[in-house]
Design a protein around this motif. Structure first.
Motif, PDB file in Angstrom:
ATOM      1  N   GLY A   1      54.466  -1.375 -13.240  1.00  8.72           N
ATOM      2  CA  GLY A   1      53.164  -1.361 -12.583  1.00  8.72           C
ATOM      3  C   GLY A   1      52.071  -1.884 -13.498  1.00  8.72           C
ATOM      4  O   GLY A   1      52.347  -2.520 -14.516  1.00  8.72           O
ATOM      5  N   LYS A   2      50.826  -1.586 -13.148  1.00  9.47           N
ATOM      6  CA  LYS A   2      49.678  -2.099 -13.889  1.00  9.47           C
ATOM      7  C   LYS A   2      48.811  -0.948 -14.400  1.00  9.47           C
ATOM      8  O   LYS A   2      48.786   0.140 -13.831  1.00  9.47           O
ATOM      9  N   VAL A   3      48.080  -1.222 -15.483  1.00  8.07           N
ATOM     10  CA  VAL A   3      47.085  -0.278 -15.998  1.00  8.07           C
ATOM     11  C   VAL A   3      45.769  -1.008 -16.210  1.00  8.07           C
ATOM     12  O   VAL A   3      45.740  -2.224 -16.461  1.00  8.07           O
ATOM     13  N   ASP A   4      44.669  -0.273 -16.100  1.00  7.91           N
ATOM     14  CA  ASP A   4      43.343  -0.811 -16.402  1.00  7.91           C
ATOM     15  C   ASP A   4      42.938  -0.337 -17.790  1.00  7.91           C
ATOM     16  O   ASP A   4      43.044   0.866 -18.104  1.00  7.91           O
ATOM     17  N   LEU A   5      42.462  -1.267 -18.623  1.00  8.51           N
ATOM     18  CA  LEU A   5      42.062  -0.939 -19.984  1.00  8.51           C
ATOM     19  C   LEU A   5      40.567  -1.165 -20.164  1.00  8.51           C
ATOM     20  O   LEU A   5      40.030  -2.200 -19.766  1.00  8.51           O
ATOM     21  N   ASN A   6      39.902  -0.201 -20.763  1.00  9.65           N
ATOM     22  CA  ASN A   6      38.491  -0.324 -21.117  1.00  9.65           C
ATOM     23  C   ASN A   6      38.398  -0.167 -22.627  1.00  9.65           C
ATOM     24  O   ASN A   6      38.577   0.934 -23.162  1.00  9.65           O
ATOM     25  N   VAL A   7      38.125  -1.271 -23.333  1.00  9.32           N
ATOM     26  CA  VAL A   7      38.162  -1.295 -24.798  1.00  9.32           C
ATOM     27  C   VAL A   7      36.756  -1.299 -25.364  1.00  9.32           C
ATOM     28  O   VAL A   7      35.918  -2.125 -24.989  1.00  9.32           O
ATOM     29  N   ASP A   8      36.484  -0.377 -26.288  1.00  8.95           N
ATOM     30  CA  ASP A   8      35.194  -0.283 -26.967  1.00  8.95           C
ATOM     31  C   ASP A   8      35.423  -0.500 -28.456  1.00  8.95           C
ATOM     32  O   ASP A   8      35.931   0.382 -29.155  1.00  8.95           O
ATOM     33  N   ILE A   9      35.075  -1.701 -28.969  1.00 14.50           N
ATOM     34  CA  ILE A   9      35.266  -2.032 -30.379  1.00 14.50           C
ATOM     35  C   ILE A   9      34.048  -1.581 -31.168  1.00 14.50           C
ATOM     36  O   ILE A   9      32.908  -1.892 -30.805  1.00 14.50           O
ATOM     37  N   ALA A  10      34.291  -0.867 -32.270  1.00 11.41           N
ATOM     38  CA  ALA A  10      33.206  -0.254 -33.026  1.00 11.41           C
ATOM     39  C   ALA A  10      32.210  -1.281 -33.575  1.00 11.41           C
ATOM     40  O   ALA A  10      31.004  -1.121 -33.468  1.00 11.41           O
ATOM     41  N   ASN A  11      32.716  -2.358 -34.174  1.00  9.36           N
ATOM     42  CA  ASN A  11      31.831  -3.362 -34.761  1.00  9.36           C
ATOM     43  C   ASN A  11      32.441  -4.734 -34.556  1.00  9.36           C
ATOM     44  O   ASN A  11      33.238  -5.199 -35.361  1.00  9.36           O
TER      45      ASN A  11
ATOM     46  N   THR B   1      38.870  -3.412 -36.859  1.00 11.28           N
ATOM     47  CA  THR B   1      40.182  -3.098 -36.275  1.00 11.28           C
ATOM     48  C   THR B   1      40.176  -1.711 -35.652  1.00 11.28           C
ATOM     49  O   THR B   1      41.221  -1.201 -35.262  1.00 11.28           O
ATOM     50  N   LYS B   2      38.992  -1.098 -35.563  1.00 12.73           N
ATOM     51  CA  LYS B   2      38.872   0.214 -34.950  1.00 12.73           C
ATOM     52  C   LYS B   2      38.319   0.061 -33.532  1.00 12.73           C
ATOM     53  O   LYS B   2      37.381  -0.696 -33.307  1.00 12.73           O
ATOM     54  N   ALA B   3      38.916   0.804 -32.600  1.00 12.78           N
ATOM     55  CA  ALA B   3      38.453   0.712 -31.218  1.00 12.78           C
ATOM     56  C   ALA B   3      38.848   1.968 -30.447  1.00 12.78           C
ATOM     57  O   ALA B   3      39.820   2.649 -30.799  1.00 12.78           O
ATOM     58  N   ASN B   4      38.083   2.265 -29.409  1.00 15.59           N
ATOM     59  CA  ASN B   4      38.422   3.318 -28.463  1.00 15.59           C
ATOM     60  C   ASN B   4      38.891   2.661 -27.176  1.00 15.59           C
ATOM     61  O   ASN B   4      38.258   1.722 -26.686  1.00 15.59           O
ATOM     62  N   VAL B   5      40.005   3.127 -26.647  1.00 14.57           N
ATOM     63  CA  VAL B   5      40.586   2.521 -25.443  1.00 14.57           C
ATOM     64  C   VAL B   5      40.779   3.587 -24.381  1.00 14.57           C
ATOM     65  O   VAL B   5      41.403   4.629 -24.634  1.00 14.57           O
ATOM     66  N   HIS B   6      40.232   3.328 -23.196  1.00 11.40           N
ATOM     67  CA  HIS B   6      40.437   4.217 -22.058  1.00 11.40           C
ATOM     68  C   HIS B   6      41.452   3.558 -21.125  1.00 11.40           C
ATOM     69  O   HIS B   6      41.272   2.407 -20.722  1.00 11.40           O
TER      70      HIS B   6
ATOM     71  N   ASN C   1      43.171   8.544 -23.179  1.00 11.04           N
ATOM     72  CA  ASN C   1      42.210   8.042 -24.153  1.00 11.04           C
ATOM     73  C   ASN C   1      42.909   7.795 -25.472  1.00 11.04           C
ATOM     74  O   ASN C   1      43.706   8.633 -25.931  1.00 11.04           O
ATOM     75  N   SER C   2      42.616   6.634 -26.073  1.00 10.66           N
ATOM     76  CA  SER C   2      43.299   6.247 -27.300  1.00 10.66           C
ATOM     77  C   SER C   2      42.303   5.756 -28.353  1.00 10.66           C
ATOM     78  O   SER C   2      41.288   5.138 -28.014  1.00 10.66           O
ATOM     79  N   LYS C   3      42.614   6.057 -29.610  1.00 13.50           N
ATOM     80  CA  LYS C   3      41.851   5.539 -30.740  1.00 13.50           C
ATOM     81  C   LYS C   3      42.753   4.629 -31.552  1.00 13.50           C
ATOM     82  O   LYS C   3      43.816   5.057 -32.016  1.00 13.50           O
ATOM     83  N   VAL C   4      42.336   3.373 -31.700  1.00 16.73           N
ATOM     84  CA  VAL C   4      43.131   2.385 -32.421  1.00 16.73           C
ATOM     85  C   VAL C   4      42.506   2.147 -33.791  1.00 16.73           C
ATOM     86  O   VAL C   4      41.289   1.986 -33.903  1.00 16.73           O
ATOM     87  N   CYS C   5      43.328   2.153 -34.825  1.00 12.53           N
ATOM     88  CA  CYS C   5      42.838   1.922 -36.184  1.00 12.53           C
ATOM     89  C   CYS C   5      43.900   1.178 -36.979  1.00 12.53           C
ATOM     90  O   CYS C   5      44.983   1.708 -37.219  1.00 12.53           O
ATOM     91  N   ASN C   6      43.591  -0.048 -37.368  1.00 12.57           N
ATOM     92  CA  ASN C   6      44.504  -0.882 -38.154  1.00 12.57           C
ATOM     93  C   ASN C   6      45.846  -1.027 -37.439  1.00 12.57           C
ATOM     94  O   ASN C   6      45.925  -1.631 -36.396  1.00 12.57           O
ATOM     95  N   THR C   7      46.909  -0.448 -37.979  1.00 10.94           N
ATOM     96  CA  THR C   7      48.245  -0.659 -37.402  1.00 10.94           C
ATOM     97  C   THR C   7      48.759   0.568 -36.655  1.00 10.94           C
ATOM     98  O   THR C   7      49.961   0.694 -36.432  1.00 10.94           O
TER      99      THR C   7
END
Length: 231
Positions: free
Chosen positions: A18-28, A34-39, A71-77
């Motif tokens: 199926g499909k997912v909707d992603l809302n990405v908020d990049i810090a800078n 490489t840091k971001a919040n993803v809904h 809700n996800s927090k992405v940082c580097n790897t």
């Protein structure tokens, strides 16, 4: 985004489609952070019952529809995630979920609630009854799956751990009457059961089962009615 593609990217089997909707908020964005919040929103994805049967020898209904809010927090790897996934079969809460992109290692705490087990069947085709709540952990490391869980729905306590295809489980003071109800049987016996289960081949259900009963009593009138036996 396509769920199957995402699962392939994270080296996971095709558990869903199926499909997912992603809302990405990049810090800078200017510093190429490489840091971001993803809904993540999951809308009407479908579980792949064939994959669950192949990986865990579990029979699921053909069409289990998923909806999720994560809700996800992405940082580097690596990234961490928490949230809830609901379906017409169960609700799965995820917390302390971590994934390392380089090593492809995944770990998570989970709470699984199946309010109506009647939507599931035994291998013999008989419907289950009651509800089930399991708390535990999941880990995938070096392409191997490790799963632990504990349950208190049957009066006592059940704990288990699944390492690849090997299962160890312990039942402590579980009520026999509630187990019989789970499998759609009459309460022929009342009492407690203590058991140890070791399956060296979980998919084939091969292994050993040792148990003892405590304060067990047969319910004579049920034997007489259902089996035409006298005690």
């Amino acid at each position: 985004a396509d769920i199957a593609s995402f699962l392939r990217l994270t080296a996971q089997p095709a558990y869903a489609m199926g499909k997912v909707d992603l809302n990405v908020d990049i810090a800078n964005l200017e510093k190429q952070s490489t840091k971001a919040n993803v809904h993540i929103m999951v809308n009407e994805a479908i579980l792949n019952s064939e994959t669950f049967k192949e990986k865990f020898a579990i029979e699921l209904p053909r069409k289990v529809i998923l909806r999720g809010n994560l809700n996800s927090k992405v940082c580097n790897t690596s990234f961490q995630m928490e949230g809830v996934v609901k379906s017409n079969l169960a609700t799965l809460n995820l917390s302390r979920t971590y994934y390392n992109i380089k090593t492809k290692e995944l770990s998570s705490d989970y709470r699984l609630l199946i309010p109506r087990l009647s939507k599931l069947m035994t291998e013999s085709g008989k419907k289950l009854r009651g509800k089930l709540e399991v708390l535990g952990t999941f880990q995938r490391k070096n392409a191997k799956v490790y799963l632990t869980g504990k349950c208190k729905d049957f009066g006592g306590r059940i704990v288990f751990n699944l390492k690849e295809n090997k299962l160890n489980a312990h039942m402590n003071a579980v009520e026999i009457e509630k187990l019989l109800h789970l499998f759609g049987e009459k309460p022929y016996v009342r009492g407690k059961i203590i058991a140890d289960i070791e399956l060296h081949d979980f998919k084939k259900r091969e292994g050993t089962f040792n148990f003892k009963m405590k304060d067990a009593k047969t319910i004579d009138y049920i034997f007489r009615k259902e089996l035409n036996l006298n005690f």
